[in-house]
Scaffold this motif. Sequence first.
Motif, PDB file in Angstrom:
ATOM      1  N   LEU A 116     -66.173-102.600  12.761  1.00 10.80           N
ATOM      2  CA  LEU A 116     -65.937-103.788  11.683  1.00 10.80           C
ATOM      3  C   LEU A 116     -66.869-105.812  12.591  1.00 10.80           C
ATOM      4  O   LEU A 116     -67.656-104.732  13.173  1.00 10.80           O
ATOM      5  CB  LEU A 116     -64.437-104.312  13.146  1.00 10.80           C
ATOM      6  N   PRO A 117     -66.722-106.669  11.929  1.00  8.33           N
ATOM      7  CA  PRO A 117     -67.196-107.790  12.205  1.00  8.33           C
ATOM      8  C   PRO A 117     -66.767-108.721  13.140  1.00  8.33           C
ATOM      9  O   PRO A 117     -67.623-109.124  13.462  1.00  8.33           O
ATOM     10  CB  PRO A 117     -67.311-108.661  10.595  1.00  8.33           C
ATOM     11  N   TYR A 118     -66.071-108.018  13.642  1.00  8.64           N
ATOM     12  CA  TYR A 118     -65.637-108.475  15.432  1.00  8.64           C
ATOM     13  C   TYR A 118     -65.192-106.601  16.121  1.00  8.64           C
ATOM     14  O   TYR A 118     -63.877-106.755  16.667  1.00  8.64           O
ATOM     15  CB  TYR A 118     -63.937-109.486  15.027  1.00  8.64           C
ATOM     16  N   GLN A 119     -65.818-105.974  15.862  1.00 10.43           N
ATOM     17  CA  GLN A 119     -65.966-104.679  17.039  1.00 10.43           C
ATOM     18  C   GLN A 119     -65.890-105.482  18.747  1.00 10.43           C
ATOM     19  O   GLN A 119     -65.132-104.708  19.580  1.00 10.43           O
ATOM     20  CB  GLN A 119     -67.968-104.134  16.723  1.00 10.43           C
ATOM     21  N   VAL A 120     -66.304-106.665  19.034  1.00  9.90           N
ATOM     22  CA  VAL A 120     -66.662-106.733  20.480  1.00  9.90           C
ATOM     23  C   VAL A 120     -65.212-106.472  20.601  1.00  9.90           C
ATOM     24  O   VAL A 120     -64.832-106.548  21.202  1.00  9.90           O
ATOM     25  CB  VAL A 120     -67.233-107.550  20.285  1.00  9.90           C
ATOM     26  N   TYR A 121     -64.440-107.846  19.961  1.00 14.28           N
ATOM     27  CA  TYR A 121     -63.015-108.083  20.302  1.00 14.28           C
ATOM     28  C   TYR A 121     -62.420-106.539  20.421  1.00 14.28           C
ATOM     29  O   TYR A 121     -61.252-106.525  21.478  1.00 14.28           O
ATOM     30  CB  TYR A 121     -62.956-108.861  19.360  1.00 14.28           C
ATOM     31  N   ASN A 151     -62.815-102.823  20.794  1.00 11.97           N
ATOM     32  CA  ASN A 151     -63.240-102.669  21.708  1.00 11.97           C
ATOM     33  C   ASN A 151     -62.647-103.345  22.640  1.00 11.97           C
ATOM     34  O   ASN A 151     -62.421-102.210  23.872  1.00 11.97           O
ATOM     35  CB  ASN A 151     -64.866-102.912  22.407  1.00 11.97           C
ATOM     36  N   SER A 152     -62.809-104.697  23.201  1.00 15.36           N
ATOM     37  CA  SER A 152     -62.304-105.647  23.711  1.00 15.36           C
ATOM     38  C   SER A 152     -60.055-104.839  24.290  1.00 15.36           C
ATOM     39  O   SER A 152     -60.255-105.260  25.314  1.00 15.36           O
ATOM     40  CB  SER A 152     -62.629-106.510  24.311  1.00 15.36           C
ATOM     41  N   VAL A 153     -59.442-104.818  23.176  1.00 14.31           N
ATOM     42  CA  VAL A 153     -58.258-104.428  23.735  1.00 14.31           C
ATOM     43  C   VAL A 153     -57.591-103.288  23.012  1.00 14.31           C
ATOM     44  O   VAL A 153     -57.022-103.094  23.770  1.00 14.31           O
ATOM     45  CB  VAL A 153     -57.904-105.299  22.228  1.00 14.31           C
ATOM     46  N   PHE A 154     -58.599-102.225  23.293  1.00 15.84           N
ATOM     47  CA  PHE A 154     -58.219-101.131  23.047  1.00 15.84           C
ATOM     48  C   PHE A 154     -57.988-100.655  24.440  1.00 15.84           C
ATOM     49  O   PHE A 154     -56.666 -99.733  24.308  1.00 15.84           O
ATOM     50  CB  PHE A 154     -59.794-100.146  23.074  1.00 15.84           C
ATOM     51  N   LYS A 155     -58.212-101.249  25.719  1.00 17.67           N
ATOM     52  CA  LYS A 155     -57.888 -99.983  26.113  1.00 17.67           C
ATOM     53  C   LYS A 155     -56.119-100.803  27.526  1.00 17.67           C
ATOM     54  O   LYS A 155     -55.615-100.767  27.735  1.00 17.67           O
ATOM     55  CB  LYS A 155     -58.961-101.253  27.920  1.00 17.67           C
ATOM     56  N   ASP A 156     -55.434-102.239  25.999  1.00 13.69           N
ATOM     57  CA  ASP A 156     -54.782-102.521  26.259  1.00 13.69           C
ATOM     58  C   ASP A 156     -53.463-101.615  25.714  1.00 13.69           C
ATOM     59  O   ASP A 156     -52.420-102.175  26.085  1.00 13.69           O
ATOM     60  CB  ASP A 156     -54.658-104.062  26.149  1.00 13.69           C
ATOM     61  N   SER A 157     -53.968-100.648  24.487  1.00 12.61           N
ATOM     62  CA  SER A 157     -52.913-100.212  23.627  1.00 12.61           C
ATOM     63  C   SER A 157     -52.826 -99.000  23.701  1.00 12.61           C
ATOM     64  O   SER A 157     -52.145 -98.314  24.069  1.00 12.61           O
ATOM     65  CB  SER A 157     -53.231-101.127  22.356  1.00 12.61           C
ATOM     66  N   VAL A 158     -54.486 -98.445  23.206  1.00  7.38           N
ATOM     67  CA  VAL A 158     -54.089 -97.058  23.152  1.00  7.38           C
ATOM     68  C   VAL A 158     -54.856 -96.364  24.950  1.00  7.38           C
ATOM     69  O   VAL A 158     -54.678 -95.276  24.708  1.00  7.38           O
ATOM     70  CB  VAL A 158     -55.735 -97.085  21.992  1.00  7.38           C
ATOM     71  N   LEU A 214     -51.842 -96.301  18.875  1.00  8.70           N
ATOM     72  CA  LEU A 214     -52.879 -96.313  17.616  1.00  8.70           C
ATOM     73  C   LEU A 214     -52.707 -97.491  16.671  1.00  8.70           C
ATOM     74  O   LEU A 214     -53.673 -98.572  16.254  1.00  8.70           O
ATOM     75  CB  LEU A 214     -53.463 -95.004  17.018  1.00  8.70           C
ATOM     76  N   GLY A 215     -50.941 -97.296  16.632  1.00  7.75           N
ATOM     77  CA  GLY A 215     -49.916 -97.748  15.639  1.00  7.75           C
ATOM     78  C   GLY A 215     -50.301 -99.410  15.712  1.00  7.75           C
ATOM     79  O   GLY A 215     -51.397-100.497  15.314  1.00  7.75           O
ATOM     80  N   ALA A 216     -50.454 -99.906  16.637  1.00  9.60           N
ATOM     81  CA  ALA A 216     -49.970-101.225  17.700  1.00  9.60           C
ATOM     82  C   ALA A 216     -52.309-101.633  17.554  1.00  9.60           C
ATOM     83  O   ALA A 216     -51.827-102.999  17.266  1.00  9.60           O
ATOM     84  CB  ALA A 216     -49.757-101.179  19.047  1.00  9.60           C
ATOM     85  N   TRP A 217     -53.267-101.122  18.189  1.00  8.91           N
ATOM     86  CA  TRP A 217     -54.150-101.621  18.000  1.00  8.91           C
ATOM     87  C   TRP A 217     -54.414-101.844  16.597  1.00  8.91           C
ATOM     88  O   TRP A 217     -55.380-102.758  16.490  1.00  8.91           O
ATOM     89  CB  TRP A 217     -54.870-100.074  18.104  1.00  8.91           C
ATOM     90  N   GLN A 218     -54.496-100.777  15.642  1.00  6.37           N
ATOM     91  CA  GLN A 218     -54.744-101.483  13.891  1.00  6.37           C
ATOM     92  C   GLN A 218     -54.090-103.189  13.573  1.00  6.37           C
ATOM     93  O   GLN A 218     -54.340-103.587  13.370  1.00  6.37           O
ATOM     94  CB  GLN A 218     -53.964-100.180  12.898  1.00  6.37           C
ATOM     95  N   ASP A 219     -52.671-102.710  14.050  1.00  7.19           N
ATOM     96  CA  ASP A 219     -51.795-104.225  13.477  1.00  7.19           C
ATOM     97  C   ASP A 219     -52.318-105.580  14.424  1.00  7.19           C
ATOM     98  O   ASP A 219     -52.508-106.268  14.181  1.00  7.19           O
ATOM     99  CB  ASP A 219     -50.295-103.869  14.026  1.00  7.19           C
ATOM    100  N   TYR A 239     -56.027-110.325  13.777  1.00  7.89           N
ATOM    101  CA  TYR A 239     -56.755-110.929  14.316  1.00  7.89           C
ATOM    102  C   TYR A 239     -58.325-110.979  13.061  1.00  7.89           C
ATOM    103  O   TYR A 239     -58.639-112.224  13.414  1.00  7.89           O
ATOM    104  CB  TYR A 239     -57.561-110.186  15.108  1.00  7.89           C
ATOM    105  N   GLY A 240     -58.120-110.029  12.598  1.00  6.30           N
ATOM    106  CA  GLY A 240     -58.661-110.158  11.886  1.00  6.30           C
ATOM    107  C   GLY A 240     -58.702-110.912  10.023  1.00  6.30           C
ATOM    108  O   GLY A 240     -59.581-112.249  10.125  1.00  6.30           O
ATOM    109  N   LYS A 241     -57.546-110.980   9.852  1.00  8.34           N
ATOM    110  CA  LYS A 241     -56.785-112.216   8.990  1.00  8.34           C
ATOM    111  C   LYS A 241     -56.960-114.016   9.590  1.00  8.34           C
ATOM    112  O   LYS A 241     -57.333-115.054   8.769  1.00  8.34           O
ATOM    113  CB  LYS A 241     -55.111-111.730   8.418  1.00  8.34           C
ATOM    114  N   GLU A 242     -56.526-113.906  10.934  1.00 11.76           N
ATOM    115  CA  GLU A 242     -56.139-115.197  11.845  1.00 11.76           C
ATOM    116  C   GLU A 242     -58.256-115.352  11.798  1.00 11.76           C
ATOM    117  O   GLU A 242     -58.682-117.018  11.424  1.00 11.76           O
ATOM    118  CB  GLU A 242     -55.960-114.987  13.194  1.00 11.76           C
TER     119      GLU A 242
END
Length: 188
Positions: free
Chosen positions: A141-146, A148-155, A169-174, A179-182
């Motif tokens: 992702l062009p925002y892969q760092v983001y 990775n940083s929020v992975f721990k919060d959901s998954v 996984l669904g919450a992480w994807q959402d 974020y991507g759209k924003e």
Amino acid sequence: MESTASWNDEWWKSMAAGRYATWIAGAWAPAVLEQNIPQSKGKWAVAPMPGGVSAENGGSSVAVTSQARNKAAAVAFAQWLNTDPAAVRSLNSDVGLFPAVKSLLDSPGFRGAAVPFFPGSKPNEVFADMSKAVRPGWQYLPYQVYANSVFKDSVGQALRPGGDLPGALGAWQDRLTSYGKEQGFTVH
């Protein structure tokens, strides 16, 4: 169940002590395991990714910066390093990097090589086969760092006993989609 942040001394000690049943990592992992927890030699195995699909997990590059004093020589070296058969073999055998050229990746010598950290198995066979399962056009992702940083919060939270991994996984994807759209990206 204990939780340990990855890539620190405590995590490596936990890995060496056998506290984790699996580690999903890239083809670079054998060299990293051997460097960090050599005492675990023979206790690890390599297996294909579940579901038979694969993705990238890391990678290396050789770049020439605009500040280089002799750009032409630096570019020539980078090209040699990544295309010369002896150099490519050295990057694999001496440094532990995954082959950068298909001729080495497909060679019987690479595929059948004994890897002392994994006695009695041929992990390069698995790595080579899985490299063919990477979906064409796959990219970070062009925002892969983001991401990775929020992975721990959901998954990451769902990996605890009683956790809802599919829901996480669904919450992480959402969250990543929003974020991507924003950020102005077109998200499919």
